[in-house]
Design a protein around this motif. Structure first.
Motif, short mmCIF file in Angstrom:
data_model
loop_
_atom_site.label_atom_id
_atom_site.label_comp_id
_atom_site.label_asym_id
_atom_site.label_seq_id
_atom_site.Cartn_x
_atom_site.Cartn_y
_atom_site.Cartn_z
N LEU A 272 15.63 1.23 -12.48
CA LEU A 272 16.70 2.63 -12.19
C LEU A 272 16.91 2.41 -13.17
O LEU A 272 17.60 3.72 -13.32
CB LEU A 272 17.79 1.84 -11.49
CG LEU A 272 16.66 1.46 -10.01
CD1 LEU A 272 18.61 1.26 -8.69
CD2 LEU A 272 16.47 2.89 -8.63
N CYS A 273 17.15 1.99 -14.19
CA CYS A 273 17.42 2.37 -15.46
C CYS A 273 16.53 3.15 -16.06
O CYS A 273 17.34 4.67 -16.67
CB CYS A 273 18.01 1.28 -16.67
SG CYS A 273 18.44 1.37 -18.00
N THR A 276 17.40 6.13 -14.72
CA THR A 276 18.23 6.69 -15.22
C THR A 276 18.01 7.62 -16.62
O THR A 276 18.91 8.97 -17.15
CB THR A 276 19.80 5.56 -15.61
OG1 THR A 276 19.59 5.27 -14.34
CG2 THR A 276 20.76 6.54 -16.37
N HIS A 280 18.77 11.21 -18.19
CA HIS A 280 19.87 11.68 -18.97
C HIS A 280 18.96 12.16 -20.23
O HIS A 280 19.35 13.36 -20.85
CB HIS A 280 19.83 10.36 -19.67
CG HIS A 280 20.38 10.43 -21.49
ND1 HIS A 280 22.10 10.80 -21.52
CD2 HIS A 280 20.04 10.32 -22.51
CE1 HIS A 280 22.20 10.80 -22.59
NE2 HIS A 280 21.33 10.95 -23.74
N GLY A 294 28.10 10.43 -14.43
CA GLY A 294 26.98 9.93 -13.82
C GLY A 294 26.36 11.33 -12.57
O GLY A 294 27.73 11.80 -12.22
N ARG A 296 24.86 10.52 -8.45
CA ARG A 296 24.67 9.78 -7.19
C ARG A 296 23.25 10.15 -7.39
O ARG A 296 22.93 11.51 -6.76
CB ARG A 296 25.21 9.64 -6.10
CG ARG A 296 26.51 9.28 -6.54
CD ARG A 296 27.44 9.11 -5.58
NE ARG A 296 28.15 10.34 -5.06
CZ ARG A 296 29.14 11.02 -4.57
NH1 ARG A 296 30.08 10.38 -5.84
NH2 ARG A 296 29.60 11.82 -4.22
N CYS A 323 24.95 5.07 -8.12
CA CYS A 323 25.59 6.07 -9.20
C CYS A 323 24.53 5.56 -10.18
O CYS A 323 24.68 4.59 -10.52
CB CYS A 323 27.35 6.17 -9.39
SG CYS A 323 27.91 6.59 -11.26
N LEU A 324 24.38 6.71 -11.06
CA LEU A 324 23.43 6.21 -12.08
C LEU A 324 23.95 6.92 -13.12
O LEU A 324 24.66 8.41 -13.30
CB LEU A 324 22.13 6.78 -12.19
CG LEU A 324 20.29 6.97 -10.88
CD1 LEU A 324 19.18 7.73 -11.13
CD2 LEU A 324 20.22 5.66 -10.74
N VAL A 326 24.16 8.53 -16.13
CA VAL A 326 23.27 9.31 -17.31
C VAL A 326 24.40 10.00 -18.54
O VAL A 326 23.19 9.62 -19.33
CB VAL A 326 22.61 10.53 -16.17
CG1 VAL A 326 22.02 10.22 -15.20
CG2 VAL A 326 23.97 11.40 -15.69
N CYS A 334 23.08 0.51 -20.55
CA CYS A 334 22.89 1.15 -19.06
C CYS A 334 22.78 0.79 -17.93
O CYS A 334 22.70 0.72 -16.99
CB CYS A 334 21.65 2.90 -19.48
SG CYS A 334 21.72 3.80 -18.10
N VAL A 338 23.77 -0.42 -14.14
CA VAL A 338 23.47 0.28 -13.32
C VAL A 338 23.49 -1.28 -12.38
O VAL A 338 23.45 -1.59 -11.06
CB VAL A 338 21.71 0.22 -13.40
CG1 VAL A 338 20.68 0.79 -12.32
CG2 VAL A 338 21.53 1.48 -13.69
N SER A 451 11.81 6.38 -21.19
CA SER A 451 12.98 5.87 -20.93
C SER A 451 12.82 4.30 -21.33
O SER A 451 13.42 3.01 -21.81
CB SER A 451 13.89 6.22 -20.45
OG SER A 451 14.83 5.60 -19.72
#
Length: 472
Positions: A272-273, A276, A280, A294, A296, A323-324, A326, A334, A338, A451
């Protein structure tokens, strides 16, 4: 005599109603194999293993206020299995273009709601592009169905059907069941009352737990309803209905595990990170203002018992709004955010609340669901699904599955779907984007890997520093 009709479950009916020209409610899968599959052998396999699930022989009969499953009297597998070849170089770009085109096209309601395209001569082997309507089953269930077509070795073995173990219901599942079925028929309500009395006899303080749980559920329902709409960004715009799909080169699952362990979190937190961080990077590349609170994403949360028989299809999951962050550039910060956000969601009843709402909408008028769907879809910028696959390679009709990808449908005005799938020591990441949204899906796939690599480097560097500090 007309074929027997079976009423469609309320939750499945909700997913059927969500189907729109701009967002067809299909789960789409591309399976790439190392060598060609004889089409006659594939047809035999589908007849033997896939069509044993009666739902794939049934079409939908919609009479407005009632919807049924009915055996298709003119069922022919050739209406669903198509053999095609890719144009030009017949490479990844051409396969992505074909998948994009078919994912933009609705399934034919006159027939059972599934299609399989066999793609000849892809990358030295072949590929299957499978589309199945969401009203038939959810992602977890469909993965189990597709895996039932495969074998652990190139040569198939006779499959054995094991009887399912009796399901033992815990107190927490009894509470959940009592809450999200309270609007069912009189027969179901009577059954719930019986469960309640039984639980009171078994545990004297059960009513107090029920009151406490009901209070928490009410609070989560209120939070869901009062949560603000998503900020206006390049990820939210009127949809064209034309999809673009892409997938990344797979990540090494061992590397993802090592990264998550170094950061003190889970594999899901790490992935998930990475998603995100990809968004970004997209905001920065498109020179878009990054929301400071952020964005959603709607994340499906499985509510299906692990020991449930595979023949039980349908939809048994709720949605949580995750909620991410970003706006956070530092990968470790981050990750921490998360992790905190997901921990909070796991302790909530949001999944049960949304499942109950879908159950309720499926019983009410169509306009009620449309308005509720518009309301909820304004509270998320994307759908993100993470589904676990087999840990070892599998074979279909003697050919080894080397890369599986899948895409989840979006609902309402959501135009982005991101999918994470683990398979045989790898993690696959795919995305589908409506053409009206200014985002290059292949670029986002590149951002996903960038990322993850940045997060992994920071995590391992931090662990190295901790080791040095402890040694000194």
């Amino acid at each position: 005599m007309s074929p027997k009709r079976i009423p469609m479950a309320a939750v499945d009916r909700s997913w059927l109603r969500m189907d729109t020209p701009s967002n067809p409610m299909m789960i789409s899968t591309v399976l790439v194999f190392d060598k060609p599959i004889a089409i006659n052998r594939l047809r035999h396999l589908l007849n033997e293993r896939f069509l044993r699930f009666q739902r794939f022989r049934q079409r939908v009969v919609d009479e407005g206020n009632k919807v049924y499953w009915q055996d298709d009297p003119l069922f022919d597998i050739d209406n669903h299995l198509h053999r095609i070849a890719l144009p030009g170089k017949a490479g990844k770009a051409e396969l992505q273009a074909l998948t994009s085109d078919l994912n933009s096209t609705s399934l034919d309601l006159r027939h059972p709601l599934w299609q399989i395209h066999y793609i000849d001569n892809y990358d030295g082997g072949c590929a299957l592009l499978i589309r199945i309507h969401h009203c038939i089953a959810d992602g977890i269930s469909l993965v189990r169905v597709l895996l039932s077509l495969t074998d652990k070795t190139p040569e198939p073995h006779k499959q054995t059907t094991f009887p399912s173990r009796p399901r033992q219901q815990s107190k927490s599942s009894t509470i959940s069941k009592f809450l999200h079925r309270v609007l069912d028929t009189t027969e179901a309500a009577t059954h719930q009352a019986r469960l309640f009395i039984q639980s009171v006899r078994e545990e004297p303080n059960y009513p107090l737990k029920l009151i406490s749980t009901a209070s928490d559920v009410a609070a989560d329902l209120l939070k869901l309803g009062l949560s603000p709409f998503e900020p206006k960004t390049c990820l939210k715009s009127p949809l064209s209905g034309r999809k673009q799909v892409a997938w990344a080169e797979p990540l090494d699952l061992a590397e993802v595990k090592a990264c998550a362990k170094a950061l003190g979190g889970t594999i899901n937190d790490a992935l998930l990170c990475a998603a995100t961080g990809a968004l970004h990077r997209h905001f920065k590349a498109s020179k878009e203002v990054i929301p400071d609170c952020g964005i959603r994403v709607a994340v499906p949360f499985n509510l299906r018992p692990l020991n449930q028989p595979i023949e039980t299809l349908g939809n048994q999951f709720g949605l949580v709004l995750a909620c991410l962050p970003v706006e956070i550039e530092d990968p470790v910060m981050c990750f921490r955010q998360v992790q905190e956000n997901m921990t909070r969601l796991k302790q909530s009843y949001q999944a049960q609340v949304t499942y109950s709402l879908l159950d309720l909408f499926g019983r009410g008028p169509d306009i009620l669901e449309r308005r509720a769907l518009d309301l909820l879809s304004n509270k998320a910028s994307a759908v993100l699904t993470n589904v676990p696959g087999p840990k070892e390679p599998v074979y279909l009709a003697g050919s080894k599955l080397i890369q599986p990808m899948f895409w989840v449908p979006q609902s309402g005005n959501i135009g982005i779907g991101m999918s994470i799938f683990s398979y045989a020591g790898t993690v696959q990441f795919g995305i589908t984007v409506d053409k009206a949204i200014h985002a290059d899906p292949n670029a986002v796939m590149g951002y996903f890997r960038e990322s993850f690599e940045a997060m992994s480097h920071a995590a391992l560097a931090g662990r190295h520093e901790n080791i040095k500090r402890q040694a000194s």
